[in-house]
Design a protein around this motif. Structure first.
Motif, PDB file in Angstrom:
ATOM      1  N   UNK A 169      32.074  32.287 -27.068  1.00  0.00           N
ATOM      2  CA  UNK A 169      33.025  31.020 -26.438  1.00  0.00           C
ATOM      3  C   UNK A 169      32.355  29.811 -27.320  1.00  0.00           C
ATOM      4  N   UNK A 170      31.214  29.489 -27.149  1.00  0.00           N
ATOM      5  CA  UNK A 170      30.683  28.039 -27.742  1.00  0.00           C
ATOM      6  C   UNK A 170      31.125  28.112 -29.106  1.00  0.00           C
ATOM      7  N   UNK A 171      31.151  29.113 -29.956  1.00  0.00           N
ATOM      8  CA  UNK A 171      31.729  28.956 -31.510  1.00  0.00           C
ATOM      9  C   UNK A 171      33.152  28.662 -31.547  1.00  0.00           C
ATOM     10  N   UNK A 172      33.871  29.231 -30.665  1.00  0.00           N
ATOM     11  CA  UNK A 172      35.343  29.265 -30.611  1.00  0.00           C
ATOM     12  C   UNK A 172      35.758  27.718 -30.194  1.00  0.00           C
ATOM     13  N   UNK A 173      34.762  27.257 -29.283  1.00  0.00           N
ATOM     14  CA  UNK A 173      35.412  25.941 -28.821  1.00  0.00           C
ATOM     15  C   UNK A 173      34.956  24.827 -29.836  1.00  0.00           C
ATOM     16  N   UNK A 174      34.295  24.961 -30.889  1.00  0.00           N
ATOM     17  CA  UNK A 174      33.985  24.155 -31.917  1.00  0.00           C
ATOM     18  C   UNK A 174      34.841  24.348 -33.070  1.00  0.00           C
ATOM     19  N   UNK A 175      35.926  25.367 -33.098  1.00  0.00           N
ATOM     20  CA  UNK A 175      36.672  25.697 -34.292  1.00  0.00           C
ATOM     21  C   UNK A 175      37.851  24.761 -34.273  1.00  0.00           C
ATOM     22  N   UNK A 176      38.536  24.358 -35.383  1.00  0.00           N
ATOM     23  CA  UNK A 176      39.612  23.715 -35.647  1.00  0.00           C
ATOM     24  C   UNK A 176      40.987  24.807 -35.525  1.00  0.00           C
ATOM     25  N   UNK A 177      40.721  25.885 -36.056  1.00  0.00           N
ATOM     26  CA  UNK A 177      41.895  26.659 -35.843  1.00  0.00           C
ATOM     27  C   UNK A 177      41.375  28.008 -35.587  1.00  0.00           C
ATOM     28  N   UNK A 178      41.794  28.688 -34.590  1.00  0.00           N
ATOM     29  CA  UNK A 178      41.713  30.112 -34.084  1.00  0.00           C
ATOM     30  C   UNK A 178      42.473  31.167 -34.434  1.00  0.00           C
ATOM     31  N   UNK A 179      41.856  32.342 -35.176  1.00  0.00           N
ATOM     32  CA  UNK A 179      42.956  33.250 -35.482  1.00  0.00           C
ATOM     33  C   UNK A 179      42.548  34.462 -34.425  1.00  0.00           C
ATOM     34  N   UNK A 180      43.501  35.304 -33.703  1.00  0.00           N
ATOM     35  CA  UNK A 180      43.217  36.392 -33.210  1.00  0.00           C
ATOM     36  C   UNK A 180      43.982  37.588 -33.536  1.00  0.00           C
ATOM     37  N   UNK A 181      43.562  38.695 -33.192  1.00  0.00           N
ATOM     38  CA  UNK A 181      44.526  39.923 -33.323  1.00  0.00           C
ATOM     39  C   UNK A 181      44.917  40.707 -32.086  1.00  0.00           C
ATOM     40  N   UNK A 182      46.108  40.823 -31.658  1.00  0.00           N
ATOM     41  CA  UNK A 182      46.483  41.488 -30.730  1.00  0.00           C
ATOM     42  C   UNK A 182      47.504  42.787 -31.017  1.00  0.00           C
ATOM     43  N   UNK A 183      47.460  43.723 -29.943  1.00  0.00           N
ATOM     44  CA  UNK A 183      48.218  44.761 -30.291  1.00  0.00           C
ATOM     45  C   UNK A 183      49.358  44.917 -29.074  1.00  0.00           C
ATOM     46  N   UNK A 184      50.442  44.126 -29.300  1.00  0.00           N
ATOM     47  CA  UNK A 184      51.525  44.176 -28.093  1.00  0.00           C
ATOM     48  C   UNK A 184      52.044  45.459 -28.051  1.00  0.00           C
ATOM     49  N   UNK A 185      52.129  46.383 -29.203  1.00  0.00           N
ATOM     50  CA  UNK A 185      52.794  47.925 -28.960  1.00  0.00           C
ATOM     51  C   UNK A 185      51.717  48.755 -29.623  1.00  0.00           C
ATOM     52  N   UNK A 186      51.618  49.949 -29.018  1.00  0.00           N
ATOM     53  CA  UNK A 186      50.484  50.833 -29.512  1.00  0.00           C
ATOM     54  C   UNK A 186      50.635  51.134 -31.387  1.00  0.00           C
ATOM     55  N   UNK A 187      49.455  50.681 -31.968  1.00  0.00           N
ATOM     56  CA  UNK A 187      49.607  51.058 -33.424  1.00  0.00           C
ATOM     57  C   UNK A 187      50.378  49.881 -34.142  1.00  0.00           C
ATOM     58  N   UNK A 188      50.682  48.846 -33.649  1.00  0.00           N
ATOM     59  CA  UNK A 188      51.034  47.686 -34.081  1.00  0.00           C
ATOM     60  C   UNK A 188      50.194  46.351 -33.879  1.00  0.00           C
ATOM     61  N   UNK A 189      49.584  45.832 -35.021  1.00  0.00           N
ATOM     62  CA  UNK A 189      48.689  44.538 -34.494  1.00  0.00           C
ATOM     63  C   UNK A 189      49.503  43.389 -35.116  1.00  0.00           C
ATOM     64  N   UNK A 190      49.140  42.235 -34.296  1.00  0.00           N
ATOM     65  CA  UNK A 190      49.974  41.051 -34.452  1.00  0.00           C
ATOM     66  C   UNK A 190      48.861  40.074 -34.677  1.00  0.00           C
ATOM     67  N   UNK A 191      48.909  39.147 -35.740  1.00  0.00           N
ATOM     68  CA  UNK A 191      47.841  37.989 -35.763  1.00  0.00           C
ATOM     69  C   UNK A 191      48.297  36.698 -35.308  1.00  0.00           C
ATOM     70  N   UNK A 192      47.704  36.128 -34.162  1.00  0.00           N
ATOM     71  CA  UNK A 192      48.102  34.997 -33.767  1.00  0.00           C
ATOM     72  C   UNK A 192      47.143  33.606 -34.174  1.00  0.00           C
ATOM     73  N   UNK A 193      47.691  32.707 -34.493  1.00  0.00           N
ATOM     74  CA  UNK A 193      46.885  31.353 -34.989  1.00  0.00           C
ATOM     75  C   UNK A 193      47.371  30.474 -34.022  1.00  0.00           C
ATOM     76  N   UNK A 194      46.045  29.614 -33.737  1.00  0.00           N
ATOM     77  CA  UNK A 194      46.059  28.440 -32.641  1.00  0.00           C
ATOM     78  C   UNK A 194      45.393  27.227 -33.359  1.00  0.00           C
ATOM     79  N   UNK A 195      46.246  26.069 -33.888  1.00  0.00           N
ATOM     80  CA  UNK A 195      45.465  25.072 -34.330  1.00  0.00           C
ATOM     81  C   UNK A 195      45.161  24.113 -33.015  1.00  0.00           C
ATOM     82  N   UNK A 196      43.702  24.044 -32.935  1.00  0.00           N
ATOM     83  CA  UNK A 196      43.227  23.377 -31.717  1.00  0.00           C
ATOM     84  C   UNK A 196      43.498  21.751 -31.848  1.00  0.00           C
ATOM     85  N   UNK A 197      43.563  21.454 -33.125  1.00  0.00           N
ATOM     86  CA  UNK A 197      44.010  19.745 -33.089  1.00  0.00           C
ATOM     87  C   UNK A 197      45.217  19.459 -32.712  1.00  0.00           C
ATOM     88  N   UNK A 198      46.357  20.321 -32.731  1.00  0.00           N
ATOM     89  CA  UNK A 198      47.551  20.039 -32.498  1.00  0.00           C
ATOM     90  C   UNK A 198      47.674  19.998 -31.174  1.00  0.00           C
TER      91      UNK A 198
END
Length: 203
Positions: A169-198
């Motif tokens: 968490x401490x590393x993510x708190x200092x990041x400008x942009x966060x990228x994460x990978x989620x799986x809304x459906x089985x076998x299908x990955x989705x990349x999420x991006x979050x610009x902390x500065x915005x």
């Protein structure tokens, strides 16, 4: 006296020509070897000077970086054979604040990781790079040192772009942009991006 070899003169000339060619070839090889050895000697001399200068800069940065990350203490790099720097080994001596350490083995896994991180930033300070990819380098650190590292990385972010793979968490708190990978459906990955500065933070 036996029979006379009437072709002896021609055979001698042929053998003499081959001999002269071999002698000339050997002489060329000797001269080429001498030139190569001279070039190698000059290169090694330049390498010794360049290595020594770079080593001293990294060593100086290492002591500063270590002290900043650990909040004190001392660290240095030592050549095992100072007379032959090109084949010498390198020893790392480090002592966190309040500790007298004879060997790095006596340190915890987190402290050893932090020393490696300090050395990495010491090298980065001498030889900057446009971007770095760091894969969970803070995995063995406690929360306090994760926060220290995050703040330290932020200081370098103006010159170097850092891409960090992390779960801390401490590393993510200092990041400008966060990228994460989620799986809304089985076998299908989705990349999420979050610009902390915005983002607009509201208390």
């Amino acid at each position: 006296m036996g029979t006379v070899n009437v072709s002896a003169i021609d055979e001698y000339k042929e053998v003499k020509e081959q001999y002269d060619k071999s002698v000339a070839t050997m002489e060329d090889l000797r001269k080429s070897r001498a030139k190569l050895m001279k070039i190698i000697g000059e290169l090694e001399a330049e390498m010794r000077v360049a290595f020594t200068e770079t080593f001293n800069k990294i060593n100086e940065n290492f002591g500063k970086t270590f002290s900043e990350l650990f909040g004190g203490g001392s660290a240095e790099l030592i050549l095992t054979d100072p007379d032959d720097v090109l084949t010498s080994g390198i020893e790392i001596k480090a002592a966190p604040p309040g500790k007298i350490i004879k060997s790095l083995v006596q340190l915890s896994g987190g402290e050893q990781s932090f020393i490696a991180i300090a050395l990495f930033f010491a090298i980065l300070g001498v030889n900057p790079t446009p971007f770095c990819i760091l894969d969970e380098i803070e995995a063995a650190l406690d929360e306090v040192n994760v926060d220290r590292l995050s703040k330290y990385i932020s200081r370098y972010s103006g010159k170097t772009q850092f891409i960090l793979i992390t779960h801390r968490r401490g590393t993510m708190d200092a990041a400008d942009i966060l990228y994460g990978v989620t799986m809304p459906e089985r076998g299908i990955s989705k990349v999420l991006a979050l610009n902390v500065n915005d983002m607009d933070f509201k208390l």
